[in-house]
Design a protein around this motif. Structure first.
Motif, short mmCIF file in Angstrom:
data_model
loop_
_atom_site.label_atom_id
_atom_site.label_comp_id
_atom_site.label_asym_id
_atom_site.label_seq_id
_atom_site.Cartn_x
_atom_site.Cartn_y
_atom_site.Cartn_z
N TYR A 41 11.67 44.90 57.15
CA TYR A 41 10.78 45.95 57.66
C TYR A 41 9.37 45.80 57.08
CZ TYR A 41 9.28 50.62 59.12
OH TYR A 41 8.60 51.67 59.69
N LEU A 42 9.30 45.47 55.79
CA LEU A 42 8.00 45.26 55.16
C LEU A 42 7.27 44.09 55.80
CD1 LEU A 42 5.89 45.74 52.91
CD2 LEU A 42 7.28 44.27 51.42
N TYR A 43 7.98 43.01 56.03
CA TYR A 43 7.37 41.83 56.66
C TYR A 43 6.85 42.17 58.05
CZ TYR A 43 6.91 37.01 58.34
OH TYR A 43 6.42 35.82 58.86
N GLU A 44 7.63 42.92 58.80
CA GLU A 44 7.19 43.33 60.14
C GLU A 44 5.97 44.25 60.05
OE1 GLU A 44 10.72 45.07 61.69
OE2 GLU A 44 11.63 43.14 62.25
N GLY A 45 5.95 45.12 59.03
CA GLY A 45 4.81 46.00 58.82
C GLY A 45 3.55 45.22 58.49
N ILE A 46 3.69 44.19 57.66
CA ILE A 46 2.55 43.35 57.31
C ILE A 46 2.02 42.63 58.55
CG2 ILE A 46 1.90 41.24 56.06
CD1 ILE A 46 3.75 42.20 53.79
N GLN A 47 2.93 42.18 59.40
CA GLN A 47 2.52 41.53 60.64
C GLN A 47 1.68 42.46 61.51
OE1 GLN A 47 6.57 40.35 61.88
NE2 GLN A 47 5.81 38.25 62.02
N SER A 48 2.03 43.75 61.53
CA SER A 48 1.32 44.70 62.38
C SER A 48 0.00 45.17 61.78
CB SER A 48 2.20 45.92 62.66
OG SER A 48 2.41 46.68 61.48
N LEU A 49 -0.26 44.82 60.51
CA LEU A 49 -1.49 45.25 59.84
C LEU A 49 -2.47 44.10 59.61
CD1 LEU A 49 -0.10 47.78 57.17
CD2 LEU A 49 -1.28 48.30 59.30
N GLN A 50 -2.37 43.06 60.40
CA GLN A 50 -3.28 41.93 60.27
C GLN A 50 -4.64 42.29 60.89
OE1 GLN A 50 -2.46 38.94 58.52
NE2 GLN A 50 -0.89 40.42 57.94
N PRO A 51 -5.73 41.63 60.47
CA PRO A 51 -7.07 41.91 61.02
C PRO A 51 -7.09 41.83 62.54
CG PRO A 51 -7.24 40.48 59.10
CD PRO A 51 -5.77 40.62 59.39
N ASN A 52 -7.83 42.76 63.13
CA ASN A 52 -8.02 42.88 64.58
C ASN A 52 -6.82 43.45 65.32
OD1 ASN A 52 -10.70 41.85 64.57
ND2 ASN A 52 -9.85 39.76 64.39
N GLU A 53 -5.75 43.76 64.57
CA GLU A 53 -4.65 44.50 65.19
C GLU A 53 -5.05 45.98 65.28
OE1 GLU A 53 -1.77 43.56 66.43
OE2 GLU A 53 -1.83 41.44 65.87
N SER A 54 -4.42 46.70 66.21
CA SER A 54 -4.70 48.12 66.37
C SER A 54 -4.13 48.91 65.20
CB SER A 54 -4.02 48.61 67.64
OG SER A 54 -4.91 49.26 68.45
N LEU A 55 -4.84 49.95 64.77
CA LEU A 55 -4.27 50.84 63.77
C LEU A 55 -2.94 51.39 64.26
CD1 LEU A 55 -7.28 53.01 62.51
CD2 LEU A 55 -5.73 51.72 61.06
N PRO A 56 -1.98 51.59 63.37
CA PRO A 56 -0.69 52.15 63.82
C PRO A 56 -0.86 53.57 64.36
CG PRO A 56 -0.73 51.84 61.42
CD PRO A 56 -2.00 51.29 61.93
N ASP A 57 0.06 53.97 65.22
CA ASP A 57 0.05 55.33 65.77
C ASP A 57 0.64 56.28 64.74
OD1 ASP A 57 -1.12 55.16 68.38
OD2 ASP A 57 0.66 54.05 69.01
N LEU A 58 -0.17 56.61 63.75
CA LEU A 58 0.27 57.49 62.67
C LEU A 58 -0.54 58.78 62.73
CD1 LEU A 58 2.02 57.70 60.04
CD2 LEU A 58 -0.01 56.90 58.81
#
Length: 458
Positions: A322-339
């Protein structure tokens, strides 16, 4: 709640079997000043044992039957240890605004617990002083550290004279002294190099690490005791570095973070047999590697595969994935998470809506970490003057609405730039908040740097 009751019942059955009436109960009660939630939760290792709701006077009470003697911890936004034995009847009082400093135990069983909190606070106070000691030569450093340890041992000897403590209690008290002392020595070669500007690690003779001869790397009673686990992390990091310098082709510099952490995995696998300690160390190495790399290259996947081969804890494996997938989603130019977070009017606001106007720096704080909070507020005020084109936005973690509003008012914070994170675990895992100095930089809803540091990145 059903799971909590089942867990408690199971432990009671194991401990008492057919002699339930013979098992002395353990009573743990207390008062929480400035509570941040409605419950106090009691853990044994990483398992919930029971939870107690605060009444109208902010009091709580646990009545436990036939529990296993040993180290527990209770959680009310923050956590602290409590050592429990059959027949204990203790009262706790604490103020969440000064959680550790205000914590006091009274009643049967209080002696060891007051001693543990005293050692915890002493360690916190010493850290800044000891940081200056790291520039000293090895022998001088050892004398300073050993002197501090001697004073604590004398306090323990006084406890033994004044109280009738068991062998197990004595061992826990001594561990609270020893492993913090050993931790300083494991850190020394690396901190000394940094403080002195030396290019290589200082040569250390056998006497510096004399305590290693009597180490128990498989003490299951200390598996979840922070001083022991912190020591173990640094000890294996130290061993891995030395092993690499001696056995790998190197010019005095470890080849890579991946290479170094492979050494640690190998050493833990070789030297630690106790399953919970092994798995916790494997998890820590994997966490440390991913959070420092915080990218998604092929090396990361190779490392994760190796970790999964060694670990026998399925929950840890899921967590690392889950952490690895989270890191993947927080790479530069990715969209901010829907939080979503909550504003001053207790309305939900999406992070993307906050970051639309200009470059936004999301930083994190909690009022229970008072000293850190004050430092962050002062630092952010300086950054706002230095970077007027940035929008610095605070997100408060593990805070009730009432406590959060009170803090905003007390420190006269700009309400338009402060938000409250609701579900702590969701905020932590979505934004990968691995430390309170972490911040996330975004612009026009896109990530610029999701692994920035409030003190080092500006």
């Amino acid at each position: 709640m059903t799971r909590l009751l089942l867990g408690l019942s199971f432990l009671s059955i194991l401990a008492c079997s057919d002699r339930v009436k013979e098992c002395p109960s353990v009573i743990l009660s207390g008062e929480i000043v400035n509570p941040t939630s409605d419950f106090v939760v009691l853990y044994k290792d990483d398992m919930i044992i029971d939870s107690a709701q605060l009444n109208e006077h902010d009091h709580f009470s646990f009545n436990l039957q036939g529990i296993e003697e040993g180290l527990y911890h209770f959680d009310h936004t923050e956590y602290q240890y409590v050592y429990l034995q059959e027949g204990d009847s203790m009262l706790i009082r604490l103020n969440t605004m000064e959680f550790d400093e205000s914590l006091v135990f009274s009643g049967q069983g209080s002696e060891i617990n007051n001693f543990l909190i005293e050692m915890f606070l002493a360690h916190e106070e010493e850290e800044m002083i000891i940081y200056d000691f790291y520039k000293l030569a090895p022998d001088d450093f050892s004398k300073k550290i050993d002197s501090l340890r001697t004073k604590k041992v004398q306090q323990l000897e006084e406890l033994v004279k004044e109280s009738d403590i068991t062998e197990n209690v004595f061992a826990m008290a001594k561990a609270s002294i020893d492993y913090n002392t050993y931790l300083y020595k494991e850190r020394y070669p690396f901190y000394h190099k940094k403080k002195t500007g030396q290019e290589i690690i200082h040569d250390l003779n056998d006497s510096f690490y004399a305590y290693r001869k009597s180490l128990n790397l498989n003490d299951h009673t200390l598996t979840y005791f922070r001083p022991y686990f912190d020591f173990m992390k640094h000890h294996f990091g130290n061993l891995a570095y030395v092993s690499c310098m001696e056995n790998c082709e190197t010019d005095g510099v470890v080849e890579s973070h991946l290479h170094f952490n492979k050494h640690i995995l190998y050493l833990v696998d070789s030297l630690v047999q106790e399953p919970h300690i092994r798995n916790n160390l494997f998890r820590n190495v994997a966490m440390d590697y991913l959070l420092k790399e915080h990218n998604t290259n092929q090396e990361c996947q190779v490392f994760i595969n190796k970790f999964k081969q060694l670990s026998t804890n399925d929950k840890h494996k899921e967590e690392i994935t889950y952490l690895y997938e989270g890191i993947q989603s927080l790479q530069p130019n990715e969209s901010l998470p829907d939080l979503t977070v909550w504003n001053f009017d207790n309305q939900e606001v999406n992070l993307k809506d906050i970051s639309k106007k200009k470059k936004t720096v999301f930083y994190f704080w909690t009022p229970t970490q008072r000293r850190h909070f004050k430092n962050v507020i002062r630092h952010v005020a300086k950054l706002e003057k230095k970077y007027p084109d940035h929008n610095f936005v605070g997100i408060s973690l593990r805070t009730s609405q009432a406590q959060w509003l009170k803090t905003l008012q007390e420190f006269n914070l700009d309400k338009s730039k402060q938000f409250r994170g609701g579900d702590f675990e969701k905020v932590q895992t979505t934004m990968i908040v691995d430390g309170l100095n972490k911040c996330v930089v975004a612009k026009d809803t896109l990530i610029v740097d999701a692994f920035a540091n409030l003190y080092k990145s500006f």
